[in-house]
Design a protein around this motif. Structure first.
Motif, PDB file in Angstrom:
ATOM      1  N   LYS A 579       0.819  -1.216   0.000  1.00 30.19           N
ATOM      2  CA  LYS A 579       0.000   0.000   0.000  1.00 30.19           C
ATOM      3  C   LYS A 579       0.860   1.276   0.000  1.00 30.19           C
ATOM      4  O   LYS A 579       0.331   2.385   0.002  1.00 30.19           O
ATOM      5  N   GLY A 580       2.179   1.078   0.063  1.00 34.46           N
ATOM      6  CA  GLY A 580       3.061   2.241   0.042  1.00 34.46           C
ATOM      7  C   GLY A 580       3.036   3.055   1.311  1.00 34.46           C
ATOM      8  O   GLY A 580       3.281   4.270   1.283  1.00 34.46           O
ATOM      9  N   CYS A 581       2.774   2.418   2.448  1.00 32.15           N
ATOM     10  CA  CYS A 581       2.692   3.163   3.713  1.00 32.15           C
ATOM     11  C   CYS A 581       4.067   3.550   4.256  1.00 32.15           C
ATOM     12  O   CYS A 581       4.196   4.483   5.067  1.00 32.15           O
ATOM     13  N   GLY A 582       5.112   2.818   3.846  1.00 33.18           N
ATOM     14  CA  GLY A 582       6.465   3.144   4.267  1.00 33.18           C
ATOM     15  C   GLY A 582       6.857   2.656   5.645  1.00 33.18           C
ATOM     16  O   GLY A 582       7.952   2.951   6.123  1.00 33.18           O
ATOM     17  N   LEU A 583       5.977   1.923   6.334  1.00 28.91           N
ATOM     18  CA  LEU A 583       6.286   1.450   7.693  1.00 28.91           C
ATOM     19  C   LEU A 583       7.482   0.499   7.691  1.00 28.91           C
ATOM     20  O   LEU A 583       8.302   0.511   8.610  1.00 28.91           O
ATOM     21  N   SER A 587      11.247   0.877   9.733  1.00 27.70           N
ATOM     22  CA  SER A 587      11.695  -0.128  10.719  1.00 27.70           C
ATOM     23  C   SER A 587      12.994  -0.812  10.315  1.00 27.70           C
ATOM     24  O   SER A 587      13.631  -1.453  11.147  1.00 27.70           O
ATOM     25  N   CYS A 588      13.421  -0.663   9.040  1.00 23.43           N
ATOM     26  CA  CYS A 588      14.612  -1.390   8.571  1.00 23.43           C
ATOM     27  C   CYS A 588      15.878  -0.826   9.190  1.00 23.43           C
ATOM     28  O   CYS A 588      16.195   0.357   9.019  1.00 23.43           O
ATOM     29  N   PRO A 589      16.658  -1.627   9.921  1.00 27.50           N
ATOM     30  CA  PRO A 589      17.869  -1.132  10.584  1.00 27.50           C
ATOM     31  C   PRO A 589      19.012  -0.845   9.611  1.00 27.50           C
ATOM     32  O   PRO A 589      19.983  -0.182   9.976  1.00 27.50           O
ATOM     33  N   GLN A 590      18.912  -1.347   8.360  1.00 23.56           N
ATOM     34  CA  GLN A 590      19.987  -1.174   7.385  1.00 23.56           C
ATOM     35  C   GLN A 590      19.637  -0.155   6.301  1.00 23.56           C
ATOM     36  O   GLN A 590      20.427   0.035   5.367  1.00 23.56           O
ATOM     37  N   ASN A 591      18.462   0.454   6.410  1.00 21.61           N
ATOM     38  CA  ASN A 591      17.987   1.372   5.357  1.00 21.61           C
ATOM     39  C   ASN A 591      18.007   0.696   3.993  1.00 21.61           C
ATOM     40  O   ASN A 591      18.377   1.317   2.973  1.00 21.61           O
ATOM     41  N   ALA A 592      17.615  -0.570   3.984  1.00 20.30           N
ATOM     42  CA  ALA A 592      17.641  -1.346   2.741  1.00 20.30           C
ATOM     43  C   ALA A 592      16.342  -1.227   1.955  1.00 20.30           C
ATOM     44  O   ALA A 592      16.260  -1.709   0.819  1.00 20.30           O
ATOM     45  N   ILE A 593      15.311  -0.609   2.535  1.00 23.63           N
ATOM     46  CA  ILE A 593      14.015  -0.499   1.858  1.00 23.63           C
ATOM     47  C   ILE A 593      13.808   0.959   1.436  1.00 23.63           C
ATOM     48  O   ILE A 593      14.001   1.885   2.231  1.00 23.63           O
ATOM     49  N   PHE A 594      13.432   1.150   0.173  1.00 24.42           N
ATOM     50  CA  PHE A 594      13.298   2.502  -0.353  1.00 24.42           C
ATOM     51  C   PHE A 594      12.065   2.596  -1.263  1.00 24.42           C
ATOM     52  O   PHE A 594      11.523   1.594  -1.716  1.00 24.42           O
ATOM     53  N   GLY A 595      11.624   3.818  -1.535  1.00 28.63           N
ATOM     54  CA  GLY A 595      10.483   4.036  -2.414  1.00 28.63           C
ATOM     55  C   GLY A 595       9.748   5.325  -2.080  1.00 28.63           C
ATOM     56  O   GLY A 595      10.143   6.064  -1.159  1.00 28.63           O
ATOM     57  N   GLU A 596       8.665   5.565  -2.809  1.00 25.36           N
ATOM     58  CA  GLU A 596       7.858   6.764  -2.593  1.00 25.36           C
ATOM     59  C   GLU A 596       6.565   6.381  -1.887  1.00 25.36           C
ATOM     60  O   GLU A 596       5.969   5.339  -2.188  1.00 25.36           O
ATOM     61  N   ARG A 597       6.167   7.213  -0.979  1.00 27.73           N
ATOM     62  CA  ARG A 597       4.925   6.960  -0.239  1.00 27.73           C
ATOM     63  C   ARG A 597       3.747   6.883  -1.211  1.00 27.73           C
ATOM     64  O   ARG A 597       3.604   7.700  -2.123  1.00 27.73           O
ATOM     65  N   LYS A 617       6.520  -5.920  10.714  1.00 29.30           N
ATOM     66  CA  LYS A 617       5.892  -4.601  10.756  1.00 29.30           C
ATOM     67  C   LYS A 617       4.802  -4.416   9.692  1.00 29.30           C
ATOM     68  O   LYS A 617       3.875  -3.622   9.885  1.00 29.30           O
ATOM     69  N   CYS A 618       4.922  -5.137   8.569  1.00 35.18           N
ATOM     70  CA  CYS A 618       3.971  -4.945   7.476  1.00 35.18           C
ATOM     71  C   CYS A 618       2.589  -5.487   7.843  1.00 35.18           C
ATOM     72  O   CYS A 618       2.430  -6.672   8.137  1.00 35.18           O
TER      73      CYS A 618
END
Length: 626
Positions: A579-583, A587-597, A617-618
């Motif tokens: 859903k692109g919520c960005g949660l 929560s990612c400790p490595q900043n490995a998840i990226f994208g636009e809300r 978390k998802c």
């Protein structure tokens, strides 16, 4: 206090008559072994005291002063069904209740104690048939075993020397003190073929003979109750449920080799076993069966408990001796063997808990009866601790020569639904992994040795298709490398390097050269280590390389056949569900998840450490592992 052999014999006969009378009357046996105690067995016992007193079923005087004949409430040791505790056995009906709580006591007293009727909802469920059984003897686990040192399971009092003597206890000690010479005892043990139950299987009679023949005015007896193997608790069970059986064997050993003092080395993590064994020592002293001038025979012998600090290496006899002496538990080269130079340089006999437990039975019942069980070169029985995804797990006792197939599929009822057998790890962390081709191999010292495996202390771990054998080898080596005392380089450095290679396999980083180095290193450690810990540490590696090498090769090709090594998998975002919520990104400790809300997010596989936090978390279950 018993002051003579004749007094002791009369006392034993008196206790036997009392026991016959007790077994015909109502008795409530509450298991107070570690498993049941952890689930509240002592509270159940106390509630029985309270309710029985209120109902006038106990003498109203202080319970501690009630004679056994007047008190139907008794404590018993482990019945082998720890996962079903607290356990209560009602005799003479034989009703065996499981998962008993404080709230059940009133119902048991009303229906079973007063009316003699079973409380159906508390009867033990047999996991194999899924039926409730009225007695322990009717259960699958019980019916297929060969009880020898675990006789009277569920109906012996673990904290009563009188009950032990009523079952024939200390009659063997009286026999050797009054009728037998040391050489006769040793010859009897030799003829019985008793082998050490601590793992090596060395002939007990030969060890006793060496200690007896050593010339010294001071000698020691030591009981090895360290039991450091993960998941193994045979020694603990014996010390908790029948401590006098072990103690009597130690006293007989002292008489035979000419020792004056003994140490029972029990790991501190076994508080109930220590408590029970200390009570056994105290009670034996009160009756004159231990201490100065035992039964006026001129033989004096004392036993002291030494609590171990939980070091696995102290299962090795020379490291154990160093620990008793107050030194760091580290092995030394042999010879000289402890039988020649042990505690403080004096001749010392060391045997395992289970070995001592066999001694009095052999002397009491004779060699022929002992040899009815087991095989020619491995007579008698062995206790095993069986764990894994089975319908029944726990402590069992079977005769040597019993197959793995019988243990797994008859005694333990087979695997849980949906599981498929792959292997067993036998002999603890220093043991070997055996594939399904070995299911019909008889379990005895020599046959297992021919398969590059060993009985060890008696741990059996069943492994299914869901488990990675490379991970199994890594798991057990992780334990042994941490438990290495560090004295010798092959064990200290070799196990660490071998572990690092196994880590590379499970992390999808291994090469063909790593596979070659792993096998070479494992053989080197086995040949050059100082003590048994180092020499056997590579066994899980060597056995899995021999029988499951295809799994190592599969890891080299980027595949974990069982799917358990997460490094071979990756987390991806299901764009249809996201859903692109960005949660997840937050929560990612490595900043490995990226994208636009508002749009599907993506995962950078190079940064991802596969911690799984994003999955937790998802809220839309949009992150999947493939």
């Amino acid at each position: 206090m018993l002051n003579s052999i004749s007094e002791a014999l009369q006392f034993i006969e008196l206790q036997k008559e009392k026991r016959k009378e007790k077994l015909s009357k109502l008795s409530i046996y509450v298991c107070v072994g570690t498993g049941c105690t952890a689930k509240g067995a002592l509270k159940v016992y106390e509630e029985f005291q309270r309710v029985l007193l209120r109902e006038g079923l106990l003498n109203s005087v202080k319970l501690a002063k009630i004679e056994d004949s007047e008190n139907p409430l008794k404590k018993t040791g482990c019945c082998g069904r720890c996962s079903n505790g607290p356990l209560v056995n009602i005799l003479p009906h034989g009703y065996f209740y499981s998962h008993v709580t404080v709230n059940d006591v009133e119902k048991i007293v009303e229906k079973t104690i007063k009316r003699g009727e079973p409380l159906e909802e508390l009867l033990l469920i047999d996991p194999v048939t899924n039926d409730r059984v009225r007695s322990l003897e009717d259960s699958t686990l019980y019916k297929n075993q060969n009880f020898y040192i675990m006789e009277d399971i569920g109906k012996c009092e673990c904290d009563s020397i009188e009950d032990y003597m009523a079952r024939g206890g200390y009659s063997s000690l009286i026999k050797v003190l009054s009728q037998m010479q040391a050489d006769e005892i040793i010859e009897m043990i030799k003829n019985a073929g008793l082998r050490g139950r601590g793992g090596g299987g060395f002939p007990t009679g030969l060890k006793w003979e060496a200690a007896k023949n050593s010339k010294s005015d001071v000698k020691f007896v030591v009981c090895n109750g360290d039991e450091g193997d993960p998941g193994a608790f045979m020694n603990r069970t014996l010390l908790e449920r029948d401590p006098h059986l072990v103690l009597e064997g130690m006293i007989i050993a002292g008489y035979t080799i000419g020792a004056q003092k003994a140490y029972a080395y029990i790991r501190a993590e076994y508080p109930i076993a220590i408590q029970m064994f200390q009570k056994a020592i105290d009670d034996a002293k009160k009756l004159g069966l231990l201490g100065e001038n035992i039964l006026q025979t001129g033989f004096s012998f004392d036993v002291e408990i030494k609590e171990g600090a939980g070091a696995f290496v102290c299962g090795e006899e020379t490291a154990l001796l160093a620990s008793i002496e107050g030194k760091r538990g580290m092995p030394r080269p042999r010879p000289p063997f402890p039988a020649q130079s042990g505690l403080w340089g004096y001749p010392t006999l060391i045997n395992n808990v289970e070995t001592y437990a066999n001694i009095s039975r052999i002397i009491r019942d004779g060699v022929e009866k002992y040899r009815l069980l087991g095989t020619e070169n491995s007579p008698g029985t062995k206790m095993f601790s069986v764990t894994g995804p089975l319908k029944v797990t726990g402590i069992i006792e079977v005769e040597f020569g019993t197959t793995l197939r019988k243990i797994i599929y008859e005694i333990c009822g087979g695997l849980l639904s949906g599981e498929e057998f792959k292997a067993v790890q036998i002999g603890g962390p220093s043991g070997a992994c055996l594939s399904k081709e070995f299911l019909d191999m008889p379990l005895d010292y020599d046959t297992l040795k021919s398969a590059d495996a060993m009985v060890g202390s008696g741990g059996i771990v069943v492994i299914t298709k869901r488990t990675c054998m490379v991970e199994v080898a890594r798991f057990f080596l992780d334990f042994t490398k941490r438990e290495s005392c560090g004295k010798c380089i092959p064990c200290r450095e070799g196990t660490m390097q071998a572990y690092n290679i196994l880590e590379k396999f499970t992390q999808a980083k291994a090469t063909k050269e790593d596979l070659e180095n792993l096998e070479f290193l494992a053989n080197l450690i086995k040949k050059t280590s100082l003590c048994g810990l180092g020499k056997t540490a590579p066994n899980p590696i060597l056995s899995t390389l021999k029988l499951f090498k295809d799994e190592y090769l599969a890891h080299l090709n980027g595949v974990c056949p069982s799917g358990t090594c997460v490094s071979f998998k990756k987390y991806v975002v299901n764009e249809q569900l996201c859903k692109g919520c960005g949660l997840c990104a937050k929560s990612c400790p490595q900043n490995a998840i990226f994208g636009e809300r508002g749009k599907p997010y993506k995962i950078d596989q190079e940064k991802c450490i596969k911690c799984g936090l994003c999955v937790q978390k998802c809220r839309f279950k949009a992150i999947e592992m493939i």
